[in-house]
Design a protein around this motif. Sequence first.
Motif, PDB file in Angstrom:
ATOM      1  N   MET A 255      35.853  39.083  48.981  1.00  0.00           N
ATOM      2  CA  MET A 255      37.011  39.183  48.097  1.00  0.00           C
ATOM      3  C   MET A 255      37.018  40.507  47.337  1.00  0.00           C
ATOM      4  O   MET A 255      35.967  41.046  46.983  1.00  0.00           O
ATOM      5  N   SER A 256      38.217  40.986  47.055  1.00  0.00           N
ATOM      6  CA  SER A 256      38.394  42.178  46.239  1.00  0.00           C
ATOM      7  C   SER A 256      38.225  41.824  44.768  1.00  0.00           C
ATOM      8  O   SER A 256      38.990  41.009  44.245  1.00  0.00           O
ATOM      9  N   PRO A 257      37.248  42.430  44.060  1.00  0.00           N
ATOM     10  CA  PRO A 257      37.092  42.137  42.626  1.00  0.00           C
ATOM     11  C   PRO A 257      38.346  42.480  41.824  1.00  0.00           C
ATOM     12  O   PRO A 257      38.699  41.766  40.887  1.00  0.00           O
ATOM     13  N   ALA A 258      39.008  43.580  42.194  1.00  0.00           N
ATOM     14  CA  ALA A 258      40.218  43.970  41.458  1.00  0.00           C
ATOM     15  C   ALA A 258      41.304  42.910  41.602  1.00  0.00           C
ATOM     16  O   ALA A 258      42.028  42.607  40.641  1.00  0.00           O
ATOM     17  N   PHE A 259      41.436  42.321  42.804  1.00  0.00           N
ATOM     18  CA  PHE A 259      42.432  41.276  43.000  1.00  0.00           C
ATOM     19  C   PHE A 259      42.077  40.036  42.183  1.00  0.00           C
ATOM     20  O   PHE A 259      42.964  39.394  41.604  1.00  0.00           O
ATOM     21  N   ILE A 260      40.801  39.689  42.131  1.00  0.00           N
ATOM     22  CA  ILE A 260      40.388  38.524  41.345  1.00  0.00           C
ATOM     23  C   ILE A 260      40.779  38.708  39.886  1.00  0.00           C
ATOM     24  O   ILE A 260      41.325  37.795  39.253  1.00  0.00           O
ATOM     25  N   VAL A 261      40.513  39.890  39.335  1.00  0.00           N
ATOM     26  CA  VAL A 261      40.874  40.149  37.938  1.00  0.00           C
ATOM     27  C   VAL A 261      42.383  40.060  37.761  1.00  0.00           C
ATOM     28  O   VAL A 261      42.884  39.451  36.802  1.00  0.00           O
TER      29      VAL A 261
END
Length: 644
Positions: A255-261
Amino acid sequence: MDSVDCVPAVKFNKRHRLITLFLAGALLSGPALGFELFGIQFFGSEAEDADAVIADPRTYDLTFETGADGAVDGALRGASNLWADREQPASGVPGLLAKARGDYARMTGALYNLGYYGGAISILVNGREASSIPPDANLPEPSQIVVTVNSGPEFVFGPLRIANRVPVSVSEDDAVEAPEEIGFVTGDVARATVIAQAEQRLVEAWRQLGYPKAQIASRDVVADHPSRTLDVSIAVDPGAYAAIGPVSVQGTENMSPAFIVRQTGLVQGAEYDPDDIERARERLNRLGVFRSLRIEAAEKVPSSGLLPYQIIVQEQALRRFGIGANYGTLDGLGVEGYWLHRNLFGEAERLRLDARLAGISFPIDTAEFDYAFGGTFTKPGIYTPETDLVASISADRSVLPLYTETSVQGRLGIDQLFSDEISGGVGLQFQHSYFENDATFGNRNFTTAGLYGRGVFDSRDSDLDPTEGFYLEANVDPLYEFEYENFMARATLEGRAYFAFDDEANYILAARIRAGAVAGPTLNEIPPDLLFFAGGGGSVRGYAYRSIGVDDGMGNVTGGRYLLEASVEGRVRFNDQFGAVAFVDGGYVAADTFPGLEQLRLGAGVGIRYYTALGPLRLDVALPLNKSPGDPDYALYVGIGQSF
């Protein structure tokens, strides 16, 4: 006979003051808190008292005397492990004594929860108080255990004092139920759990105003035995005001950390609100890619007032598959399966492929099989965290008593979650269908394109086995048909309601009603799959699937322009595994006027339920009450989940 006082062994002359322990951990808005009153743990973990686990079964004969009726007696027996496990052997002498010693605190807690603070409990094991017997004692087999409880007088709340309470005037969105509303009032029964719940609300009220580290600073509880009152003083420490600070992510693999945020919807600099944190957790859970996740705040609010957060996740396997089956005596066996990729490009994009083979009956005739295959792609968070892009394409062949349909269709649209209970979707749709072996209208092609719209209100407590709540769904499909060059529109409205008649939800009344209408040209120029039929396991049980329609005057049944269906079902759950239902279904279909009561077709029956972790397994038997020539004498349905 010795006895053990519910409260520590102190002589009560006039007043007895006990300052209880502070909360064992940070007080949370949920039930995961440590709460002790007079040394009794009400929430949180409690260490087991057993010194060892010994494979030495020890039985006992139990005498249980409370001298109380109703709620008090029931609460004491419900709290006692000796009572609950009286038919099962204990694990050795240490296990038996641990069970008995643990009952002192458990039953004392039960008395406190009901407002009894002056009771006495005696647990005699072969004539000796359990608390005085060493774990390595020799006990006869079986042991004789006598439990005697004197609950004492009921206490009420005396003076109640709260320091550092939130201001009275707050916005409706930040309002928290006041302690007084749950019984934290002078003169009300002094239940211990009411004190814990009052503290939860006092802390939550500060957190709703932007104070994330609010906690109970002190609690002073005084039991006045002569007056039978409990005086309580609570002080709240609101801590520092805070706003949302930087958010980091730990534990990602694909998963993309930026997308999670971004998907959390948390905005740096916005006022801290526990509701926003909970919504962020729900948004991430809805992605369906995490095996576990936690959103943790820093221990202290820094001088900047921006509280940092860390999202700790563990991802699930990227791919999964599943299979299922259903059976009906009229419709035959159906098998289906799916394959799912839950994270195609790192932002929880889902691709699901579905296949179905149905209409399998004996003797086997492959020409009568139904086939379906399709795929759905979902891209979450395209505009807001609650907005999904959904694209699907599918092809199927259905062999029905009235005709055989071969079609391909596709959709592209937006799904939006407006709240926990309200959702909807809009988009474009296309379909090409070929209908053959239609005795009424012959072989025909139809090609349609247009829009679709869907709105749902869902307050049910479960999708597969609801016991309370309401479900309302509306669908509208404005279309243009190219073969006959006609505009048309199809609309349906369905409502379901569930009512429980007892607290355990063992007796449920469920009801369903569905109505539909098609506006447009004459019936022969409307695709048959847009017309309405009734009958089958999800419609009117006791009749074959899509067998209830409009008589064309030549002995054939076609679809209608109008539909009305209703079901009433009574459900009884006997225990954790088994239940039963009784139901009545009704429905009718009409060509050009809304159906009247004389066209009503009724089915009734009974069923059994076997409850599993995946939902109830369903077996229903239904009889058609006013069948027409060609209708069956009965129908059997097997599936997973309640019928509606």
